[in-house]
Design an enzyme around this catalytic site. Structure first.
Site, mmCIF file in Angstrom:
data_model
loop_
_atom_site.group_PDB
_atom_site.id
_atom_site.type_symbol
_atom_site.label_atom_id
_atom_site.label_comp_id
_atom_site.label_asym_id
_atom_site.label_seq_id
_atom_site.Cartn_x
_atom_site.Cartn_y
_atom_site.Cartn_z
ATOM 1 N N HIS A 84 -4.720 -10.418 -7.921
ATOM 2 C CA HIS A 84 -3.972 -9.805 -6.788
ATOM 3 C C HIS A 84 -4.910 -9.291 -6.412
ATOM 4 O O HIS A 84 -6.055 -9.469 -6.006
ATOM 5 C CB HIS A 84 -3.857 -8.878 -7.835
ATOM 6 C CG HIS A 84 -4.695 -7.715 -8.763
ATOM 7 N ND1 HIS A 84 -5.650 -6.899 -7.209
ATOM 8 C CD2 HIS A 84 -5.211 -7.810 -9.460
ATOM 9 C CE1 HIS A 84 -6.110 -6.323 -8.449
ATOM 10 N NE2 HIS A 84 -6.219 -6.532 -9.790
ATOM 11 N N ASP A 86 -4.562 -7.251 -3.962
ATOM 12 C CA ASP A 86 -4.208 -5.665 -3.415
ATOM 13 C C ASP A 86 -5.358 -5.103 -3.876
ATOM 14 O O ASP A 86 -5.840 -5.315 -4.857
ATOM 15 C CB ASP A 86 -3.025 -4.795 -4.120
ATOM 16 C CG ASP A 86 -3.380 -4.985 -5.369
ATOM 17 O OD1 ASP A 86 -3.128 -5.929 -5.929
ATOM 18 O OD2 ASP A 86 -2.122 -4.007 -5.831
ATOM 19 N N ASP A 116 -12.469 -5.961 -9.081
ATOM 20 C CA ASP A 116 -11.009 -5.377 -9.038
ATOM 21 C C ASP A 116 -10.228 -5.875 -7.519
ATOM 22 O O ASP A 116 -9.976 -4.454 -7.161
ATOM 23 C CB ASP A 116 -10.638 -4.361 -9.246
ATOM 24 C CG ASP A 116 -9.862 -4.425 -10.295
ATOM 25 O OD1 ASP A 116 -8.429 -5.035 -10.225
ATOM 26 O OD2 ASP A 116 -9.241 -2.608 -9.689
ATOM 27 N N GLU A 150 -0.217 -5.552 -7.600
ATOM 28 C CA GLU A 150 -0.789 -5.400 -9.342
ATOM 29 C C GLU A 150 -1.124 -4.501 -9.684
ATOM 30 O O GLU A 150 -0.681 -3.292 -10.524
ATOM 31 C CB GLU A 150 -1.719 -6.152 -9.954
ATOM 32 C CG GLU A 150 -2.712 -6.264 -10.752
ATOM 33 C CD GLU A 150 -3.065 -5.207 -11.213
ATOM 34 O OE1 GLU A 150 -2.905 -5.078 -12.677
ATOM 35 O OE2 GLU A 150 -4.289 -5.034 -10.733
ATOM 36 N N GLU A 151 -1.763 -3.357 -8.268
ATOM 37 C CA GLU A 151 -2.605 -1.853 -8.946
ATOM 38 C C GLU A 151 -0.932 -1.487 -8.835
ATOM 39 O O GLU A 151 -1.013 0.159 -8.998
ATOM 40 C CB GLU A 151 -3.398 -1.619 -7.518
ATOM 41 C CG GLU A 151 -4.811 -2.488 -7.191
ATOM 42 C CD GLU A 151 -5.758 -2.048 -8.431
ATOM 43 O OE1 GLU A 151 -4.770 -1.465 -10.123
ATOM 44 O OE2 GLU A 151 -6.716 -2.976 -8.666
#
Length: 437
Positions: A84, A86, A116, A150-151
């Protein structure tokens, strides 16, 4: 010391992506176009080496990118490799290094997304270019997906693609992404590389107690607040039983053999604590959990409200949702309604198979002291969305790190960082996996 083009590009791309502020605030008006700019950056780098892509932007600023590299075996199912684009918000006051500066200091790369998960986005971008430059054909089709949102649950990213563009993932049977692949110390000189083969579900329940409203000078025997408080206390202090899922059992077998320890369910929390930070991760994956998080009741101190509510975050093990809900209803007791809220179901994948064999071989080639160990992730990733297409999801972003470096602890933290040498290791190992999986 010289490094390969693959390794050099991986570090360069990770740094460039960190510098693109693709912060996901979960509020449409404040998100901006960072995800789209990051996806366009990836698209340009892929087009430079002749890889065709499909850019998808369901709403302005929320761009994702998908590319497919054809394999040599037309009968083999495709593998989705996804990251991801974001990142979660930052409080700059908590950072020493600029969160979007991608500064390298003392061998560490600092920045939001360092683990991340712009690290893996940059690595798989470099690997895709490496495959194209070298003319290497993987055995199976590789579907590279660089995803938005995703977050905040993947609504405009993986979730939207699965619902609206499943054709982009046609023929895929497995997926590789976060959270796993980082090394943790084993007893002796070995290292375990954690492979997420399952994920807990993510959801919640609403507790509602009702009673007779009235003046606070005349306490009621069926006070809704008191009844709710009892339910919340019972749920909050309850310890659910240990469930030895296949992933947990394999984890306990490997770590137990290395430390010459036999793990006992009644003492498991204390025994896992002896493993350090990896033990805390395993503890969270050993049982269903329920955590009261929000309480609502009343609006005035001298009025007994007729209704009181609580929200409880619940994390269910694979096949554990029904048991968890039944136990919550028992703990809540009479007079408290338990209403399930929207949730993402737990997922699980086989702990053995050709893909895991390829991952194991790649780790062995890069680290002769490394052992791949399945575990159950107590959190959630975009693999849950791909599971709706029948795709088994695995979490494995290979990172060899110093024994005291807690990769999982870097997620969403201030001063998020990753060793630069670990990114180079990640690029080499991921290239091996994708060429042979």
């Amino acid at each position: 010391m010289s490094h390969s083009i693959l390794e050099t590009e991986a570090v360069e791309f990770v740094r460039d992506l960190i510098r693109i502020e693709s912060v996901n605030t979960a509020v449409a008006e404040t998100i901006g176009d960072g995800e789209t700019r990051a996806a366009r950056y990836v698209q340009e780098r892929l087009h430079e080496v002749g890889i065709s892509t499909e850019f998808v932007e369901p709403v302005p600023g929320r761009g994702s990118l998908v590319a497919r590299i054809a394999g040599t075996d037309p009968d083999a199912a495709a593998l989705v490799v996804h990251a991801h684009l974001d990142v979660v918000p930052v409080d700059s006051a908590e950072w020493v290094h600029p969160p979007f500066g991608a500064v390298i200091e003392d061998g560490l790369l600092y920045g939001r997304g360092a683990v991340d998960m712009k690290n893996f986005a940059g690595v798989i971008l470099a690997v895709a270019r490496h495959l194209a430059r070298s003319g290497t054909r993987p055995r199976r089709d590789l579907i590279f997906a660089f995803l938005a949102d995703e977050e905040s649950g993947g609504v405009w990213g993986a979730g939207w693609l699965v619902d609206n563009r499943p054709d982009l993932f046609h023929g895929a049977s497995e997926a590789v992404s976060e959270v796993g692949g980082f090394s943790v110390p084993l007893a002796g000189d070995g290292r375990a590389y954690l492979l997420a083969t399952a994920e807990k579900g993510v959801g919640g329940v609403r507790l509602t107690a009702r009673g007779e409203a009235g003046h606070a000078s005349r306490p009621q025997p069926d006070d809704a607040v008191v009844r709710l408080a009892g339910a919340v206390a019972r749920i909050g202090t309850h310890r659910f039983p240990v469930v030895r899922t296949p992933a947990l059992q394999r984890f306990l077998d490997v770590f137990g053999a290395a430390a010459d320890v036999t793990f006992d369910d009644d003492e498991l929390d204390a025994q896992l604590e002896q493993l350090g930070f990896v033990g805390k991760l395993a503890t969270a994956s050993a049982r269903n959990t329920a955590a009261p998080t929000v309480l609502r009741a009343g609006s005035k101190s001298n009025v007994i409200p007729g209704c009181a509510e609580a929200t409880v975050d619940v994390r269910a093990l694979p096949d554990g949702e029904a048991d968890l809900l039944a136990e919550l209803r028992r703990l809540a007791g009479d007079g408290v309604d338990v209403e399930p809220l929207a949730s993402m179901a737990p997922i699980s994948a086989p702990i053995e198979g050709p893909l895991i064999a390829a991952i194991t071989a790649a780790i062995g080639a890069e680290d002769d002291g490394g052992v791949v160990v399945p575990y159950l992730l107590p959190a959630s990733t975009d693999n849950k969305h791909f599971a709706r297409l029948g795709i088994h999801g695995y979490g494995f972003v290979p990172l060899r790190v110093p024994d005291g470096f807690d990769v999982y602890g870097q997620f969403h933290s201030a001063e998020e960082c990753v060793p630069v040498d670990s990114l180079r290791f990640s690029a080499r190992t991921t290239a091996r996996i994708l060429a042979t999986a």
